[in-house]
Design a protein around this motif. Structure first.
Motif, PDB file in Angstrom:
ATOM      1  N   HIS A  88      -6.290  12.829   2.729  1.00 59.88           N
ATOM      2  CA  HIS A  88      -5.031  12.477   2.764  1.00 59.88           C
ATOM      3  C   HIS A  88      -4.122  13.260   1.357  1.00 59.88           C
ATOM      4  N   THR A 101       0.883   8.590   0.253  1.00 55.56           N
ATOM      5  CA  THR A 101       1.029   7.021  -0.066  1.00 55.56           C
ATOM      6  C   THR A 101       2.033   6.497   0.751  1.00 55.56           C
ATOM      7  N   ASN A 102       2.248   5.091   0.850  1.00 54.38           N
ATOM      8  CA  ASN A 102       3.214   4.298   1.585  1.00 54.38           C
ATOM      9  C   ASN A 102       4.627   4.778   1.482  1.00 54.38           C
ATOM     10  N   THR A 103       4.721   5.219   0.383  1.00 58.04           N
ATOM     11  CA  THR A 103       6.205   5.838  -0.180  1.00 58.04           C
ATOM     12  C   THR A 103       6.265   7.258  -0.016  1.00 58.04           C
ATOM     13  N   ASP A 153      -5.224   5.193  -5.581  1.00 58.21           N
ATOM     14  CA  ASP A 153      -4.235   4.668  -4.684  1.00 58.21           C
ATOM     15  C   ASP A 153      -4.254   5.472  -3.387  1.00 58.21           C
TER      16      ASP A 153
END
Ligand code: BTN
Length: 245
Positions: A88, A101-103, A153
């Motif tokens: 990732h 990340t999600n953002t 995270d």
């Protein structure tokens, strides 16, 4: 595994590593600390190490290929963090590792390389490769304005800082071997295939200068090549890049 010298609190692990290198510490000796009172980043920026979850480490490199060391260091840290995160992460030119990340992509790790004359032989230089990694998320979270993330995270699990350090050093040894056996092009190829900057519209900033363009390639020295319109190219060897949306 190379020698690891661990301290509770230092000004900067890069300073302490340079001090040990001047006194003859071996190639690939590592200095780490729980806390840095004057941690520094590239271009005169401050680097904050979070005591609960931040890894600050500096590696002494002797006889390195100085031109390609920034790329090699990014490759090494990316390989280690990408493996631990479950694929990732990406590299942002020149030396940042970003985590998904999600953002969006956020900074997970930064690298500061400094070069010194060797007092034992003024013809020789040694390099300190300072690596900061946000490993675990502090209970209060990371400050929003840092646009940073942590390995925890990104991967969904906490890590022992020592395990991250070991993984980075294992990749350091492998990376130097790869460069030795297959040459610089192997390092540039890996970097190219994991560099999120390539293909993006970017702004290059260095001191007072700013150039906008599309990042199209890396040259053999690891400089970033921008297409800036009208068939012109700009070669970035220092400074910083901002990815435009
Ligand atoms: C950057 O992203 O600007 C580079 C950050 C480098 C931080 C590391 S933490 C260990 C070593 N000691 C320092 O003072 N800086 C580097």
């Amino acid at each position: 595994m190379a020698d690891v010298l661990h301290f509770k609190s230092v000004t900067s692990t890069n300073d302490v590593a340079a001090e040990h290198a001047r006194k003859g510490a071996a190639h690939l000796t590592v200095v780490t600390a729980d806390q840095q009172t004057k941690g520094r980043g590239r271009l005169g920026r401050i680097w904050q190490t979070f005591p609960e979850g931040g890894l600050a480490m500096s590696v002494i490199v002797r006889n390195g290929n100085s031109a390609l060391l920034p790329l090699l260091a990014s490759v090494v840290v990316h390989k280690a963090l990408n493996g631990l995160s479950g694929n990732h992460t990406v590299i942002k030119w020149p030396n940042d590792i970003l985590g998904a990340t999600n953002t969006g992509l956020k900074k997970l790790s930064g690298i500061l390389i400094e070069s010194y004359t060797d007092p034992a032989d003024s013809q020789k230089r040694f390099y300190i490769v300072g690596i900061g990694v946000n490993v675990n998320t502090p209970p209060e979270g990371l400050p929003d304005d840092l646009a940073a993330t942590t390995l925890q995270d990104v991967s969904g699990q906490p890590f022992a800082k020592e395990a991250v350090l070991e993984e980075i050093m294992a990749e350091f040894h492998k990376g130097l071997d790869l460069q030795h056996q297959k040459g610089d092009s192997a390092v540039v190829e890996y970097y190219r295939s994991h560099c999120a900057t390539l293909g993006q519209n970017v702004r290059w900033i260095d001191g007072g200068q700013e150039v906008k363009g599309k990042a199209v390639d890396l040259n053999a020295e690891g400089n970033l090549i921008l297409e800036i319109g009208g068939g012109d190219k700009h070669i970035c060897s220092t400074g910083d890049i901002i990815h435009e949306m």
